[in-house]
Design a protein around this motif. Structure first.
Motif, PDB file in Angstrom:
ATOM      1  N   GLY A 117      -7.443  14.128  13.915  1.00 22.00           N
ATOM      2  CA  GLY A 117      -6.521  15.024  13.231  1.00 22.00           C
ATOM      3  C   GLY A 117      -5.416  14.646  12.401  1.00 22.00           C
ATOM      4  N   LEU A 118      -4.945  13.346  12.432  1.00 17.50           N
ATOM      5  CA  LEU A 118      -3.852  12.924  11.837  1.00 17.50           C
ATOM      6  C   LEU A 118      -4.319  12.479  10.395  1.00 17.50           C
ATOM      7  CD1 LEU A 118      -1.779  10.643  14.639  1.00 17.50           C
ATOM      8  CD2 LEU A 118      -1.297  13.062  13.862  1.00 17.50           C
ATOM      9  N   PRO A 119      -3.168  12.583   9.424  1.00 20.54           N
ATOM     10  CA  PRO A 119      -3.516  12.010   8.090  1.00 20.54           C
ATOM     11  C   PRO A 119      -3.830  10.566   8.135  1.00 20.54           C
ATOM     12  CG  PRO A 119      -1.569  12.938   8.023  1.00 20.54           C
ATOM     13  CD  PRO A 119      -1.951  13.204   9.306  1.00 20.54           C
ATOM     14  N   LEU A 120      -4.708   9.912   7.601  1.00 23.63           N
ATOM     15  CA  LEU A 120      -4.980   8.515   7.664  1.00 23.63           C
ATOM     16  C   LEU A 120      -4.501   7.904   6.270  1.00 23.63           C
ATOM     17  CD1 LEU A 120      -6.360   6.041   8.786  1.00 23.63           C
ATOM     18  CD2 LEU A 120      -8.400   6.469   7.478  1.00 23.63           C
ATOM     19  N   ILE A 121      -3.717   7.008   6.299  1.00 25.22           N
ATOM     20  CA  ILE A 121      -3.375   6.019   5.178  1.00 25.22           C
ATOM     21  C   ILE A 121      -4.189   4.725   5.228  1.00 25.22           C
ATOM     22  CG2 ILE A 121      -1.512   4.911   4.003  1.00 25.22           C
ATOM     23  CD1 ILE A 121       0.539   6.852   5.370  1.00 25.22           C
ATOM     24  N   LEU A 122      -4.883   4.584   4.230  1.00 24.21           N
ATOM     25  CA  LEU A 122      -5.362   3.043   4.034  1.00 24.21           C
ATOM     26  C   LEU A 122      -4.700   2.280   3.216  1.00 24.21           C
ATOM     27  CD1 LEU A 122      -7.934   1.314   4.400  1.00 24.21           C
ATOM     28  CD2 LEU A 122      -8.719   2.295   2.084  1.00 24.21           C
ATOM     29  N   LEU A 123      -4.005   1.339   3.928  1.00 23.99           N
ATOM     30  CA  LEU A 123      -3.277   0.345   3.235  1.00 23.99           C
ATOM     31  C   LEU A 123      -4.000  -0.776   2.794  1.00 23.99           C
ATOM     32  CD1 LEU A 123      -0.213  -0.661   2.202  1.00 23.99           C
ATOM     33  CD2 LEU A 123      -0.183  -1.522   4.469  1.00 23.99           C
ATOM     34  N   VAL A 124      -3.871  -1.068   1.322  1.00 24.34           N
ATOM     35  CA  VAL A 124      -4.753  -2.085   0.798  1.00 24.34           C
ATOM     36  C   VAL A 124      -3.686  -3.136   0.709  1.00 24.34           C
ATOM     37  CG1 VAL A 124      -6.421  -3.134  -0.817  1.00 24.34           C
ATOM     38  CG2 VAL A 124      -6.295  -0.563  -0.155  1.00 24.34           C
ATOM     39  N   GLU A 125      -3.535  -4.130   1.304  1.00 24.52           N
ATOM     40  CA  GLU A 125      -2.470  -5.112   1.300  1.00 24.52           C
ATOM     41  C   GLU A 125      -2.694  -6.627   1.671  1.00 24.52           C
ATOM     42  OE1 GLU A 125       0.385  -7.134   0.331  1.00 24.52           O
ATOM     43  OE2 GLU A 125       0.904  -5.043  -0.215  1.00 24.52           O
ATOM     44  N   ASP A 126      -2.738  -7.450   0.923  1.00 21.29           N
ATOM     45  CA  ASP A 126      -3.102  -8.856   1.485  1.00 21.29           C
ATOM     46  C   ASP A 126      -2.038  -9.772   2.020  1.00 21.29           C
ATOM     47  OD1 ASP A 126      -2.065  -9.280  -1.065  1.00 21.29           O
ATOM     48  OD2 ASP A 126      -2.703 -11.202  -1.185  1.00 21.29           O
ATOM     49  N   ASN A 127      -0.693  -9.209   1.839  1.00 26.51           N
ATOM     50  CA  ASN A 127       0.657  -9.876   2.379  1.00 26.51           C
ATOM     51  C   ASN A 127       0.835  -9.608   3.829  1.00 26.51           C
ATOM     52  OD1 ASN A 127       2.947 -10.836   3.105  1.00 26.51           O
ATOM     53  ND2 ASN A 127       3.554 -11.299   0.802  1.00 26.51           N
ATOM     54  N   PRO A 128       0.513 -10.427   4.759  1.00 28.81           N
ATOM     55  CA  PRO A 128       0.884 -10.046   6.174  1.00 28.81           C
ATOM     56  C   PRO A 128       2.176  -9.536   6.492  1.00 28.81           C
ATOM     57  CG  PRO A 128       0.046 -12.408   5.917  1.00 28.81           C
ATOM     58  CD  PRO A 128       0.067 -11.954   4.745  1.00 28.81           C
ATOM     59  N   ASP A 129       3.175 -10.110   5.622  1.00 32.63           N
ATOM     60  CA  ASP A 129       4.784  -9.721   5.937  1.00 32.63           C
ATOM     61  C   ASP A 129       4.847  -8.166   5.425  1.00 32.63           C
ATOM     62  OD1 ASP A 129       5.242 -12.118   6.953  1.00 32.63           O
ATOM     63  OD2 ASP A 129       5.838 -13.098   5.096  1.00 32.63           O
ATOM     64  N   ASP A 130       4.286  -8.039   4.153  1.00 36.01           N
ATOM     65  CA  ASP A 130       4.111  -6.607   3.822  1.00 36.01           C
ATOM     66  C   ASP A 130       3.518  -5.492   4.515  1.00 36.01           C
ATOM     67  OD1 ASP A 130       5.826  -7.402   1.451  1.00 36.01           O
ATOM     68  OD2 ASP A 130       4.377  -7.176   0.209  1.00 36.01           O
ATOM     69  N   VAL A 131       2.338  -5.816   5.327  1.00 33.44           N
ATOM     70  CA  VAL A 131       1.784  -5.123   6.391  1.00 33.44           C
ATOM     71  C   VAL A 131       2.652  -4.955   7.595  1.00 33.44           C
ATOM     72  CG1 VAL A 131      -0.185  -4.932   7.823  1.00 33.44           C
ATOM     73  CG2 VAL A 131      -0.583  -5.658   5.449  1.00 33.44           C
ATOM     74  N   LEU A 132       3.288  -5.837   8.021  1.00 32.51           N
ATOM     75  CA  LEU A 132       4.251  -5.747   8.990  1.00 32.51           C
ATOM     76  C   LEU A 132       5.092  -4.877   9.008  1.00 32.51           C
ATOM     77  CD1 LEU A 132       4.948  -6.686  11.932  1.00 32.51           C
ATOM     78  CD2 LEU A 132       5.986  -8.534  10.776  1.00 32.51           C
ATOM     79  N   LEU A 133       5.876  -4.971   7.671  1.00 33.37           N
ATOM     80  CA  LEU A 133       7.163  -4.067   7.181  1.00 33.37           C
ATOM     81  C   LEU A 133       6.588  -2.623   6.992  1.00 33.37           C
ATOM     82  CD1 LEU A 133       8.924  -6.446   4.542  1.00 33.37           C
ATOM     83  CD2 LEU A 133       9.603  -5.672   6.692  1.00 33.37           C
ATOM     84  N   ALA A 134       5.448  -2.432   6.719  1.00 33.52           N
ATOM     85  CA  ALA A 134       4.881  -0.950   6.416  1.00 33.52           C
ATOM     86  C   ALA A 134       4.579  -0.577   7.602  1.00 33.52           C
ATOM     87  CB  ALA A 134       3.634  -1.148   5.540  1.00 33.52           C
ATOM     88  N   ARG A 135       4.048  -1.276   8.619  1.00 28.98           N
ATOM     89  CA  ARG A 135       3.932  -0.787  10.123  1.00 28.98           C
ATOM     90  C   ARG A 135       5.264  -0.177  10.588  1.00 28.98           C
ATOM     91  NH1 ARG A 135      -0.507  -5.215  11.501  1.00 28.98           N
ATOM     92  NH2 ARG A 135      -2.374  -4.171  11.186  1.00 28.98           N
ATOM     93  N   ARG A 136       6.229  -1.143  10.616  1.00 21.35           N
ATOM     94  CA  ARG A 136       7.589  -0.877  11.035  1.00 21.35           C
ATOM     95  C   ARG A 136       8.302   0.177  10.274  1.00 21.35           C
ATOM     96  NH1 ARG A 136       9.939  -7.073  12.031  1.00 21.35           N
ATOM     97  NH2 ARG A 136       8.593  -7.477  13.659  1.00 21.35           N
ATOM     98  N   ALA A 137       8.216   0.375   9.129  1.00 17.89           N
ATOM     99  CA  ALA A 137       8.822   1.459   8.373  1.00 17.89           C
ATOM    100  C   ALA A 137       8.039   2.898   8.687  1.00 17.89           C
ATOM    101  CB  ALA A 137       8.657   0.974   6.749  1.00 17.89           C
TER     102      ALA A 137
END
Length: 162
Positions: A12-32
């Protein structure tokens, strides 16, 4: 799938598909996402081919219960295997994804990239903020716009586009 800010399974939650190859950017997105207290599920894929496989429901992404179609795609342009622009071109060629918002979130401010992204059907083109606080604000605005205020057409039922 990673569920952000919820103890349930993300149903029931909206799903965001993050297409990102940089693990640092993925970590930042999760934290943000957590810092902004967004009620979303997050699925991350790390290259263009994996993004297409996810959206197509092929390979290990075939179970739509575990890998549902996203409510929003956050797409980097500079990806391995298949560029973000090639992924965007593919998305817009798929009737089942015609109404899926695609937001390019990249570090490229090149006019040519911006023009190509919009020509291929990007709904928005955003530069990755340099500071973490900027990313928190940006994701909060995306949530406010795409999930709380924007009226969208539901995706067609399976088989309806064939």
């Amino acid at each position: 799938m990673e569920i952000v800010n919820h103890e349930d399974d993300g149903a029931g939650l909206p799903l965001i598909l993050l297409v990102e190859d940089n693990p640092d950017d993925v970590l930042l997105a999760r934290r943000a996402i957590k810092k902004a207290a967004l009620a979303v599920a997050l699925q991350v894929v790390h290259d263009g081919d994996e993004a297409v496989a996810y959206l197509d429901g092929s390979g290990h992404f075939g179970d739509r219960g575990r890998h549902p179609l996203p409510a929003l795609v956050l797409l980097d342009l500079k990806l391995p295997k298949r560029s973000g622009l090639a992924v965007l071109r593919w998305i817009r060629s798929q009737p089942a994804l015609a109404t899926t918002p695609v937001v390019v979130l990249t570090s490229s401010s090149e006019d040519e990239d911006i023009q190509k992204a919009y020509a291929l059907g990007a709904n928005s083109y955003l530069l990755k903020p340099v500071a973490f606080h900027g990313l928190v604000q940006l994701l909060g605005v995306l949530d406010l716009y795409w999930f709380r205020n924007n009226l969208s057409v539901p995706p067609p039922a399976l088989g309806a586009w064939q």
